[in-house]
Design an enzyme around this catalytic site. Sequence first.
Site, mmCIF file in Angstrom:
data_model
loop_
_atom_site.group_PDB
_atom_site.id
_atom_site.type_symbol
_atom_site.label_atom_id
_atom_site.label_comp_id
_atom_site.label_asym_id
_atom_site.label_seq_id
_atom_site.Cartn_x
_atom_site.Cartn_y
_atom_site.Cartn_z
ATOM 1 N N HIS A 122 -11.969 -1.167 -51.622
ATOM 2 C CA HIS A 122 -12.909 -2.290 -51.694
ATOM 3 C C HIS A 122 -12.502 -3.276 -52.791
ATOM 4 O O HIS A 122 -11.350 -3.264 -53.238
ATOM 5 C CB HIS A 122 -14.349 -1.774 -51.847
ATOM 6 C CG HIS A 122 -14.659 -0.631 -50.922
ATOM 7 N ND1 HIS A 122 -14.903 -0.799 -49.587
ATOM 8 C CD2 HIS A 122 -14.677 0.718 -51.142
ATOM 9 C CE1 HIS A 122 -15.097 0.395 -49.012
ATOM 10 N NE2 HIS A 122 -14.962 1.330 -49.947
ATOM 11 N N GLU A 159 -18.899 1.134 -56.227
ATOM 12 C CA GLU A 159 -17.726 1.917 -55.835
ATOM 13 C C GLU A 159 -16.440 1.172 -56.182
ATOM 14 O O GLU A 159 -15.460 1.775 -56.634
ATOM 15 C CB GLU A 159 -17.766 2.208 -54.329
ATOM 16 C CG GLU A 159 -16.570 3.033 -53.854
ATOM 17 C CD GLU A 159 -16.472 3.143 -52.345
ATOM 18 O OE1 GLU A 159 -17.375 2.663 -51.640
ATOM 19 O OE2 GLU A 159 -15.460 3.701 -51.871
ATOM 20 N N HIS A 214 -11.494 6.149 -53.234
ATOM 21 C CA HIS A 214 -12.847 5.802 -52.804
ATOM 22 C C HIS A 214 -13.863 6.768 -53.400
ATOM 23 O O HIS A 214 -13.506 7.803 -53.979
ATOM 24 C CB HIS A 214 -12.965 5.878 -51.270
ATOM 25 C CG HIS A 214 -12.217 4.812 -50.551
ATOM 26 N ND1 HIS A 214 -12.822 3.684 -50.055
ATOM 27 C CD2 HIS A 214 -10.898 4.699 -50.272
ATOM 28 C CE1 HIS A 214 -11.904 2.917 -49.489
ATOM 29 N NE2 HIS A 214 -10.720 3.515 -49.611
ATOM 30 N N GLU A 296 -12.069 10.602 -51.241
ATOM 31 C CA GLU A 296 -13.464 10.275 -51.553
ATOM 32 C C GLU A 296 -13.833 11.212 -52.698
ATOM 33 O O GLU A 296 -13.999 12.414 -52.517
ATOM 34 C CB GLU A 296 -14.363 10.521 -50.330
ATOM 35 C CG GLU A 296 -14.002 9.702 -49.096
ATOM 36 C CD GLU A 296 -14.565 8.282 -49.135
ATOM 37 O OE1 GLU A 296 -15.215 7.917 -50.143
ATOM 38 O OE2 GLU A 296 -14.345 7.540 -48.156
HETATM 39 ZN ZN ZN Z 1 -14.898 3.376 -49.948
#
Ligand code: ZN
Length: 332
Positions: A122, A159, A214, A296
Amino acid sequence: MRYDDSPPPPESAASVSPDPPWYARRSTLAVAVAALAPTALAGWVLTQVLTGSGPGGQPPQPKALPASHTTGAGAHGAGDAKASTATPSPAASDSASASASAPAAPAKGPLAGRTVVIDPGHNTGNFKHTSEIDRQVDIGTNRKECDTTGTTTNSGYMEAEFTLDVSRRTRALLESKGAKVVFTHDADRPWGPCIDERARIGNEARADAVVSVHADGVSAGNRGFHVILPATVKGGAADTSKIVGPSRDLGERIAGNFARSTGSAPANYLGSGTGLVVRDDLGGLNLSTRPKVFIECGNMRDAKDAAQLTSPEWRQKAAEGITNGIVGFLGG
Ligand code: ZN
């Protein structure tokens, strides 16, 4: 560039003249001169001796830390499961500027000669550029959004802030081992890049390993980390047949080291406790021609996981786990 929580750079000895004048080598003489002839000149000489600052000497300049990369958060709460599935876009044009990273010292160490691409998931600016990131891009097997906003903790820690911080910590560790590290972006662009460009940066760098960082955004009670591996896909520009095997090796090593380094458990909500998940819907994986995984690191929407994700000390451990997995994969 250094990240916000990094220790300050070591003070250099730059304030000391490299070649001390003769009188500095003869301190007894200089002191004697100063004692016997308290003239301005002798005082100046004494000053040189005591401080080591020659005429060209400069006080050490504290290195300015970069401004925080934070931006105001816009809408919160895009789940990262969806976020991760963000899609690539055709030909975003500024990949060169997005791939800048701090130059490493001449490569020495176990990863000398190796290239690692780190993809901070992101972008903190995506919240303000929803129309740009919502456009559809071609991921070979499908079309998907260029990028997504990512998620946040309940208190608003983004995030995208997390991913950039962990990525920078990982870069520092990898560079200390001699690797060349390329970022897909480094808070140097207002949004994106699109997921197809993120993949392309790894491909064009001929990366030996690519890791996309992430954190997830699912409901509270879901905890732990997982590593996402590419499925075998073929379609359009997507063909993962050559990277499925090495990517699994990379992912397994990262998962094992991440658990060891952070003390976190594999996700309790998918992956059957293995910390590994295979997906065929992520453009960043489908379009990669280099060994690549997503990690993640935890669930930002769970209070216990969020307490870890917001801790600089924990993020350093996360970076160490990711780094150790890459080192193991590359045989360093
Ligand atoms: Zn993400």
